[in-house]
Write an enzyme that holds these catalytic residues in place. Structure first.
Site, short mmCIF file in Angstrom:
data_model
loop_
_atom_site.label_atom_id
_atom_site.label_comp_id
_atom_site.label_asym_id
_atom_site.label_seq_id
_atom_site.Cartn_x
_atom_site.Cartn_y
_atom_site.Cartn_z
N ASP A 1 78.38 48.10 51.13
CA ASP A 1 78.08 46.79 52.29
C ASP A 1 76.34 46.52 52.28
OD1 ASP A 1 78.70 45.10 54.04
OD2 ASP A 1 79.57 46.52 55.41
N ASP B 1 85.02 38.49 55.89
CA ASP B 1 85.49 39.38 56.90
C ASP B 1 86.49 38.47 57.79
OD1 ASP B 1 84.30 41.54 56.52
OD2 ASP B 1 82.44 41.36 57.87
C1 DGJ Z 1 80.94 44.45 57.09
C2 DGJ Z 1 82.16 44.34 56.21
O1 DGJ Z 1 82.54 42.99 55.67
C3 DGJ Z 1 83.41 44.91 57.13
O2 DGJ Z 1 84.35 44.74 56.03
C4 DGJ Z 1 82.94 46.22 57.24
O3 DGJ Z 1 83.00 47.01 56.21
C5 DGJ Z 1 81.78 46.56 58.39
N1 DGJ Z 1 80.75 45.91 57.75
C6 DGJ Z 1 81.33 47.85 58.55
O4 DGJ Z 1 80.28 47.83 59.15
#
Ligand code: DGJ
Length: 693
Positions: free
Chosen positions: A450, A513
């Site tokens: 990430d 997300d």
């Molecule tokens: C952002 C990501 O897009 C989510 O899927 C998740 O992993 C969060 N970060 C965790 O902090």
């Protein structure tokens, strides 16, 4: 040969199965564009038009269609390259010095050698053809052969000329939770700029261009190109006053200065480009097929369960084991432990940088969870955000100088974190060792990588906008060399790193997300225009959805997520027996159709109805899958007709519908089509079919 050199050695005709691209060298040594479009049969037809200036105010350079315009002289249009030599000269004057040809299994490459007429500075224009895919990769390599450094202020990888005005330009706009929102606008006089200045590539725009002449999915001319780069890119489309449209794409010059040391060379990111005379479908098919065959790692992607939406930071070993057991019962093959397992990571406030297992949450170490997951015969994945550090983390306390910063300024946090200066060798070593240790010590099959904030306060180095991601590519490439079976998912606050630069180094994209199954239809639809389905991670999540607040039936949510590489992100411990049963059925069906979804040919089908059906087809050899979605039926509750694509006219196909089996010829299914009527809101159908033997 797909690359033909004219008899006078001055024109080059580059042909793929259905397209041609041509340019030549004129008597002044300028590399001039001659053609891009349907296939031409002879290089001898190509002519170098004599150009005369329009007026003394419109110098001849302004109407010279150059393949790689450099800054200098009477050139005022966009340039691909601007360099400053040690003596302060900011003008480039190139000379043509010949060409080279190379050939591989299914590609041919032409390299045009250019050299500055005064300085020891070379520019090699690369044209790599993939005839079977109707695609070409263009890039440029610049080299400093002088004793002093050269500063590169602008480096776009190529210029394209499209001999039309009033084209349509498409790309996507968006932001976190709303990526991949397709837009199309008429190109008129002036410039269109798409770019990123934040250090990632693709929340706001995506590094590609599509220019069409009122094309549809299956008709009309389309010119396209996708930049193989993550991070700050820029793309300019310009309709000139001289009757053509220009496109350039490459490294964003915003705040960026690249130094070329003596002897150093630099390859600008390639642009994967092509022409279709048969609409957007052909463009997508060529890119998808190329990505599957040449860019992506092989193998089908596992059905994953990810615990983020279920537990967020409230992670502990026993709850994760319960989730893993349930995920196994549903049919998941990979269990991914998301954020919150390390350091003092109880919220976004702390933990990033302290990559030791949190003992309170995992008193017996990570092994307890991993052993449980492996005992269930599932693969294990884990979340990391290696480029970042929280101010409260031990890592930052010990190494405050490891972040991008100015000594005299306060460094901005975003999501309560700083960005590590990964161009420092000690930071690279720290990140590599941390991940190598993790992968060596534990039985890990999947890394979700990430990156949750933009870069700021970059310090004196103006090259980090380009270098940062090169370092990340390097670290992941080295890790994969040592741990070749581990899959890497590229995530940057959802879909911030969806591009052809990272694909191939990473294996999957976290698409967004935004996991609302209806919003996802839009996101997935525009994603599919350029990027391959296999890399598109899509999860089924709980309702009401955390972003949209929508309630959507579980079947629709599954169908929407089954259009990509399926994942489940629900709090499955709360599932009713009916939801468990439905999930088992859906995941079983997904595994059956998975090769067709992930490796088949994908079609965005026409919807002839006034009701807003979304219709899709996937086809692999003799088997296929149809998806139909009706988010909301309107007054009159009309049905639609699914006209299939890609079938054999004379073959007969059996479709397994909820009303029973239907057998029809390919010509009937493609011409007349299959009538379908869904009713109610968030209705959906999945129809499997196969060719009769
Ligand atoms: C952002 C990501 O897009 C989510 O899927 C998740 O992993 C969060 N970060 C965790 O902090």
């Amino acid at each position: 040969m797909s690359i033909v050199v004219g008899t006078k050695n001055d024109v080059f005709l580059l042909s793929t199965e259905n397209t041609s691209y041509a340019f030549g060298i004129d008597d002044r040594g300028l590399v001039r564009h001659l053609y891009w479009g349907k296939k031409l049969t002879s290089a001898e037809d190509l002519e170098m038009p004599v150009l005369t200036e329009v007026s003394t105010n419109d110098p001849v350079f302004e109407i010279t269609p150059e393949e790689f315009p450099v800054h200098g002289g009477l050139r005022y249009k966009e340039h691909c390259l601007k360099a400053t030599f040690a003596d302060g000269t900011r003008e480039l004057v190139y000379q043509y010095c010949g060409y080279d040809l190379e050939e591989g299994e299914d590609w041919e490459e032409l390299v045009i050698h250019l050299k500055d007429e005064h300085y020891a500075f070379t520019m090699d224009l690369h044209y790599k053809l993939y005839p079977r895919y109707d695609l070409m990769e263009r890039s440029v390599v610049v080299k400093n052969e002088m004793e002093e450094p050269i500063q590169i202020e602008q480096l776009h990888s190529a210029q394209f000329h499209i001999p039309y005005e009033n084209l349509n330009f498409s790309n996507v706009h968006g932001h976190w939770g709303a990526e991949e929102q397709q837009f199309t606008q008429r190109v008129s006089y002036g410039k269109i700029l798409i770019e990123n200045r934040r250090g990632t590539s693709s929340h706001n725009h995506n590094p590609y261009f599509i220019l069409d002449r009122d094309a549809t999915e299956t008709t009309g001319e389309v010119f396209f190109g996708a930049l193989r780069m993550t991070g700050n890119f820029s793309g300019v489309v310009e309709q000139t006053p001289y009757g053509e449209t220009l496109v350039q794409m490459g490294i964003n010059p915003h705040d960026c200065l690249l130094q070329l040391a003596p002897g150093q060379s630099l390859r600008a990111p390639a642009i994967l480009c092509g022409y279709s005379a048969t609409g957007f479908e052909t463009m997508s098919h060529n890119l998808h097929r190329f990505a599957l065959d040449h860019i992506m790692s092989k193998g089908l992607r596992p059905v994953l369960y990810n615990s983020w939406e279920a537990t967020e930071f409230h992670v502990n070993c026993q709850d994760q084991i319960k989730l893993a057991n349930k995920a196994k019962e549903l049919g998941a093959e990979l269990f991914v432990l998301d954020d919150g397992w390390f350091g003092e990571r109880h919220s976004i406030q702390n933990g990033l940088g302290d990559w030791y297992v949190n003992e309170g949450k995992f008193p017996n170490g990570l092994e307890e969870l991993i052993d449980a997951v492996k005992g269930l015969d599932m693969k294990f994945g884990i979340w990391v955000e290696p480029e970042m550090v929280n101010p409260k983390a031990q890592l930052y306390q010990e190494h405050p100088d490891w972040i991008y910063h100015y000594d005299t300024r306060v460094t901005d946090t975003s999501r309560v974190q700083y960005v590590l200066n990964v161009t420092k060798p000690e930071v690279q070593e720290f990140i590599y060792n941390m991940l190598d240790n993790l992968l060596t010590r534990y039985d890990i099959d999947y890394i979700k990588w990430d990156a949750n904030r933009p870069i700021s306060q970059t310090g004196p180095q103006r090259d980090i906008w380009y270098k940062h991601i090169q370092v990340i590519y390097g670290i992941v490439t080295a890790l994969k060399k040592k741990h070749p079976d581990v899959l890497f998912e590229a995530c940057a606050s959802g879909g911030g790193r969806i591009d052809y630069g990272i694909l191939g180094i990473f294996d999957d994209f976290w698409t967004s997300d935004n996991t609302d199954a209806y919003d996802r239809l839009y996101i997935q639809n525009s994603y599919s225009r350029i990027y391959p389905i296999k890399a598109m991670r899509a999860w089924v999540t709980d309702c009401p959805n955390f972003l949209s607040g929508r309630m959507i039936p579980l079947t629709f949510r599954y169908h929407s997520a089954m259009m990509g590489s399926l994942g489940i992100g629900c709090n499955i411990l709360k599932f009713t027996p009916e939801e468990v049963e439905l999930s088992q059925k859906m995941i079983r069906q997904y595994k059956e159709i998975r090769p067709i979804i992930q490796e088949g040919t994908f079609y965005r089908l026409d919807n002839p109805s006034a009701d807003s059906y979304f219709l899709y087809e996937y086809l692999k050899e003799d088997k296929g899958v149809l998806f139909a979605f009706l988010p909301q039926s309107k007054v009159g509750h009309r049905g639609t007709t699914i006209r299939l694509r890609g079938l054999e006219e004379n073959a007969r196909y059996t479709l397994h519908t909820s009303q029973g089996d239907i057998t029809k010829s390919g010509s009937y299914l493609m011409g007349h089509g299959l009538p379908l009527r869904l009713s109610g809101d968030y209705a959906s159908a999945l129809v499997q079919f196969e060719k009769n033997q």
